[in-house]
Design a protein around this motif. Structure first.
Motif, PDB file in Angstrom:
ATOM      1  N   VAL A  33       0.877  -1.159   0.000  1.00 35.48           N
ATOM      2  CA  VAL A  33       0.000   0.000   0.000  1.00 35.48           C
ATOM      3  C   VAL A  33       0.921   1.218   0.000  1.00 35.48           C
ATOM      4  N   CYS A  36       6.400   9.907   2.280  1.00 32.61           N
ATOM      5  CA  CYS A  36       5.506   9.572   3.401  1.00 32.61           C
ATOM      6  C   CYS A  36       6.030   8.398   4.223  1.00 32.61           C
ATOM      7  N   LEU A  37       6.894   7.564   3.642  1.00 24.66           N
ATOM      8  CA  LEU A  37       7.461   6.394   4.320  1.00 24.66           C
ATOM      9  C   LEU A  37       6.385   5.369   4.673  1.00 24.66           C
ATOM     10  N   GLY A  38       5.285   5.406   3.945  1.00 28.03           N
ATOM     11  CA  GLY A  38       4.174   4.504   4.224  1.00 28.03           C
ATOM     12  C   GLY A  38       4.391   3.080   3.737  1.00 28.03           C
ATOM     13  N   ALA A  84       6.650   0.767   3.908  1.00 21.84           N
ATOM     14  CA  ALA A  84       7.781   0.079   4.535  1.00 21.84           C
ATOM     15  C   ALA A  84       7.590  -1.438   4.530  1.00 21.84           C
ATOM     16  N   ILE A 100      15.604  -3.535  14.365  1.00 20.47           N
ATOM     17  CA  ILE A 100      14.475  -3.407  13.440  1.00 20.47           C
ATOM     18  C   ILE A 100      14.878  -2.510  12.286  1.00 20.47           C
ATOM     19  N   TYR A 140      13.561  -1.223   8.199  1.00 16.43           N
ATOM     20  CA  TYR A 140      12.572  -1.264   7.130  1.00 16.43           C
ATOM     21  C   TYR A 140      13.160  -0.691   5.846  1.00 16.43           C
ATOM     22  N   PRO A 155      13.240   3.539  13.588  1.00 19.75           N
ATOM     23  CA  PRO A 155      12.840   2.699  12.453  1.00 19.75           C
ATOM     24  C   PRO A 155      11.379   2.888  12.042  1.00 19.75           C
ATOM     25  N   GLY A 156      10.546   3.373  12.941  1.00 18.94           N
ATOM     26  CA  GLY A 156       9.128   3.534  12.629  1.00 18.94           C
ATOM     27  C   GLY A 156       8.332   2.285  12.970  1.00 18.94           C
ATOM     28  N   ASN A 157       7.034   2.335  12.661  1.00 17.10           N
ATOM     29  CA  ASN A 157       6.110   1.245  12.992  1.00 17.10           C
ATOM     30  C   ASN A 157       6.150   0.142  11.937  1.00 17.10           C
ATOM     31  N   PRO A 158       5.692  -1.078  12.319  1.00 13.15           N
ATOM     32  CA  PRO A 158       5.564  -2.136  11.311  1.00 13.15           C
ATOM     33  C   PRO A 158       4.484  -1.792  10.289  1.00 13.15           C
ATOM     34  N   PRO A 159       4.594  -2.338   9.076  1.00 12.73           N
ATOM     35  CA  PRO A 159       3.539  -2.143   8.078  1.00 12.73           C
ATOM     36  C   PRO A 159       2.362  -3.078   8.345  1.00 12.73           C
ATOM     37  N   PRO A 160       1.182  -2.819   7.798  1.00 12.63           N
ATOM     38  CA  PRO A 160       0.851  -1.655   6.966  1.00 12.63           C
ATOM     39  C   PRO A 160       0.791  -0.361   7.766  1.00 12.63           C
ATOM     40  N   ARG A 161       1.309   0.698   7.140  1.00 15.00           N
ATOM     41  CA  ARG A 161       1.409   1.995   7.810  1.00 15.00           C
ATOM     42  C   ARG A 161       0.409   3.023   7.306  1.00 15.00           C
ATOM     43  N   VAL A 162      -0.122   2.799   6.115  1.00 11.01           N
ATOM     44  CA  VAL A 162      -1.069   3.781   5.567  1.00 11.01           C
ATOM     45  C   VAL A 162      -2.282   3.068   4.987  1.00 11.01           C
ATOM     46  N   ILE A 193       2.981   5.969  10.673  1.00 16.91           N
ATOM     47  CA  ILE A 193       4.369   5.792  10.248  1.00 16.91           C
ATOM     48  C   ILE A 193       5.245   5.512  11.469  1.00 16.91           C
ATOM     49  N   GLU A 221       9.374   7.444  11.844  1.00 16.06           N
ATOM     50  CA  GLU A 221      10.630   6.985  11.238  1.00 16.06           C
ATOM     51  C   GLU A 221      11.436   8.203  10.790  1.00 16.06           C
ATOM     52  N   ARG A 244      -9.280  -7.786  10.478  1.00 15.67           N
ATOM     53  CA  ARG A 244      -8.034  -7.217  10.969  1.00 15.67           C
ATOM     54  C   ARG A 244      -8.086  -5.695  10.845  1.00 15.67           C
ATOM     55  N   LYS A 275      -6.731  -2.174   9.554  1.00 11.43           N
ATOM     56  CA  LYS A 275      -6.025  -1.891   8.307  1.00 11.43           C
ATOM     57  C   LYS A 275      -4.620  -1.347   8.555  1.00 11.43           C
TER      58      LYS A 275
END
Lengths: 290, 328
Positions: free
Chosen positions: A231, A239-241, A243, A255, A257, B63-70, B81, B84, B215, B217
């Motif tokens: 996605v 946006c780094l979306g 990952a 961790i 990405y 590092p940011g959050n695990p995906p899905p992020r958006v 996000i 990150e 789940r 999103k």
């Protein structure tokens, strides 16, 4: 390579298989620098803000001389459904070319295999085309395509690749066309039956398939080059979306990405942490447009 | 001159003064939607923007959050996000020089897990050249620590503001969250603690789920809503903050076009930040800027300043005064 925002003219739209569409876009500036494996972000609607986000599509075919490229997509949600309804002559905002691209095999390799699952056939057509040119440079070089779909009606014709000299094998999950089984079953069985020993895989398809292909390649000690999807909101690394969990550059356990739009979409399968991937939810098509 | 189509003779003055911060125009890009600027340099001239507000920077890389992020939502998107970012050292070594080479006016968005981290960041950035202002992020809804933990309570919001204020001489912007009961209360607290400017809003806390897989999103379950969907909420928040404080306010939330930006200026924002629109049209911010100039010419206004805060909320129909007053 500069990224460009271009108003593309929709030259042709064609349904090529069940719920699968191919559209040709005249966008000379983007086409000029497009390479197989790269992608574009397409604005679905010219009016309004819903759906808001652009959708990513890989280059399916690139026609440099004509200043146009084609994308291939399956209707999986409202955005792709609306895109399938766009008419010839209309204009669409397109951003591209984006991301990295496939590169030719190193000099010592002679046999390569493309593996495509479902709509994962999209980037493989242009790349297969280039590999066929590569193969013509040396008699010993061989290019194979292993293409799996769910059912016969969803199989996108591969005649163009076959004509170029790509030896093509097809499977369907339900056995309605070709071998019964997945693209990986097809790859594994055909390689055994015909003693084909690919030295490199290029793969695109749903996440579960990609993970299975990655495992198979690891067992065979083969490099697998994968075009991955996610996605995505922007497609340009802002946006780094998009990952994906990956092996950190220092091989530590921290961790890490990578981003499909920036470091990808083409990855070495060994760099991805497949066990940490969340599968994308699949929505039954009958609910897509209601 | 005015609405009959006559035009101002010379180009309208777009320069705005926000307390100690002077900007060549009031159109900025919002943190988290514009990377570190360089991602957009193929599409527009960064030097044209009022300022580039960079992706939030922390002391250490995150590092940011695990995906899905958006995920997309009606006329908007949800993101988690998880901040990150490359960390302050790589920002100073790689990102800031690249922005300076392109003559961008740079505002650095900072975030931390503690008051001390915010203060240390401000201190580390104090000697760097080419930073026009700091924007303190106390409003990110997507991380457990830091971010919104500081932004929902007037006391902690004030403490973070004060900690940064003590370490910086630069213009200090504090970015507020809409996910509070009374945004005016938080605004007053950070103004009293030394904020020069308030920017609002950050994203609106939200959620999306998939009925087939059962789940969420987003892997983070909750996310921050942005895009056109939140513009009315943002406008309301800016309106309330403008009336709560005397410092200048930067409006953020769902701005896609010049007309959207003008709505924020009308209710009293001295500048705006274009956010999610950058993700859809990389040229969105300069399109807003061009449209703003066109509007000012059309209205025969000599400067953007003449338009800011001119919203007329008086009751037009004397006989309906009671109804107006009682509205809501």
């Amino acid at each position: 390579m500069p990224k460009t925002q271009e108003k593309a003219r929709l030259l042709e739209t064609r349904r090529v298989a069940e719920d699968t569409h191919r559209i040709a876009l005249y966008a000379p500036r983007i086409t000029a620098t497009a390479r197989p494996g790269q992608f574009v972000m397409v604005r679905i609607t010219s009016e309004g803000t819903d759906p808001l986000l652009n959708r990513p599509f890989s280059f399916h075919r690139i026609h440099k001389d004509d200043g146009l490229f084609e994308i291939l997509f399956r209707v999986v949600g409202r955005g792709t459904w609306l895109l399938s309804q766009r008419k010839e002559g209309e204009t669409l905002e397109v951003i591209g070319p984006l991301g990295n691209f496939f590169t030719l095999p190193p000099a010592h390799e002679e046999t390569v295999a493309l593996v495509a699952g479902g709509i994962g056939i999209a980037p493989m057509e242009e790349w297969g085309h280039r590999l066929a040119q590569w193969a013509r440079g040396d008699e010993a070089r061989r290019v194979y395509l292993f293409y799996g779909a769910r059912t016969a009606s969803e199989v996108v014709p591969t005649r163009r690749l076959e004509r170029k000299g790509v030896t093509t094998f097809i499977s369907t999950d339900d056995g309605t066309l070709g071998r019964c089984g997945t693209a990986l079953d097809l790859l594994d069985q055909t390689c055994r039956d015909l003693s084909i020993r690919p030295q490199r895989l290029y793969s695109c398809g749903p996440l579960a398939m990609q993970a299975a292909v990655a495992t198979w390649a690891r067992q065979q000690n083969l490099p697998a080059v994968m075009s991955l999807e996610s996605v995505m909101a922007c497609g340009i690394g802002a946006c780094l979306g998009c990952a994906l969990p990956a092996v950190p550059p220092d091989d530590s356990s921290r961790i890490h990405y990578v981003h499909v739009c920036k470091e990808g979409p083409v990855f070495d399968s060994r760099k991805i942490l497949w066990e940490k991937m969340e599968p994308m939810p699949v929505r039954p098509l009958s609910f897509v447009c209601s | 001159m005015g609405k009959d189509g006559t035009h101002a003779r010379s180009a309208p003055e777009l320069r705005v003064q926000l307390g100690p911060l002077s900007l060549k125009n009031p159109v900025l890009t919002a943190s988290g939607t514009f990377g570190y600027g360089q991602e957009f340099s193929d599409f527009l001239d960064l030097a044209r923007l009022g300022a580039v507000v960079v992706k939030g920077i922390s002391l250490e890389p995150r590092p940011g959050n695990p995906p899905p992020r958006v995920t997309e939502t009606p006329a908007g998107m949800l993101n988690a996000i998880g901040l990150e970012n490359v960390g302050v050292e790589r920002f100073l070594a790689e990102k800031l020089p690249s922005l300076r080479r392109r003559n961008a006016t740079v505002i650095v968005n900072i975030l931390g897990n503690s008051e001390q981290e915010y203060a240390a960041l401000a201190e580390r950035l104090e000697d760097a050249e080419g930073i026009a202002a700091l924007e303190v992020n106390i409003s990110c809804p997507n991380v457990k620590e830091g971010g919104i933990a500081f932004g929902t309570d007037p006391k902690t919001a004030a403490r973070v503001t004060e900690a940064v204020r003590q370490k910086t001489h630069r213009p200090l912007i504090v970015k507020l969250s809409p996910n509070v009961t009374d945004i005016g209360l938080i605004a007053r607290a950070v103004e009293a603690a030394g904020a020069d400017i308030i920017s609002c809003i950050n994203t609106v806390s939200g959620m999306a789920v998939d009925v087939f897989s059962r789940r969420p999103k987003l892997a983070n379950v909750l996310g921050g809503l942005s895009g056109p969907a939140i513009k009315p909420v943002a406008l309301r928040c800016v309106y309330q903050v403008v009336h709560a404080v005397s410092c200048p306010v930067i409006g953020i939330g769902g701005i896609q076009t010049a007309l959207d930006a003008l709505e924020f200026l009308l209710v009293g924002a001295s500048a705006v930040q274009v956010g999610t629109a950058n993700l859809v049209r990389p040229t969105a911010a300069v399109e807003v800027l061009d449209g703003l100039e066109r509007f000012l010419r059309h209205q025969g206004l000599a400067s953007v300043q003449e338009y800011i805060g001119t919203l007329d909320t008086t009751c037009r129909l004397p006989q309906a005064e009671e109804a107006c007053a009682g509205d809501g």
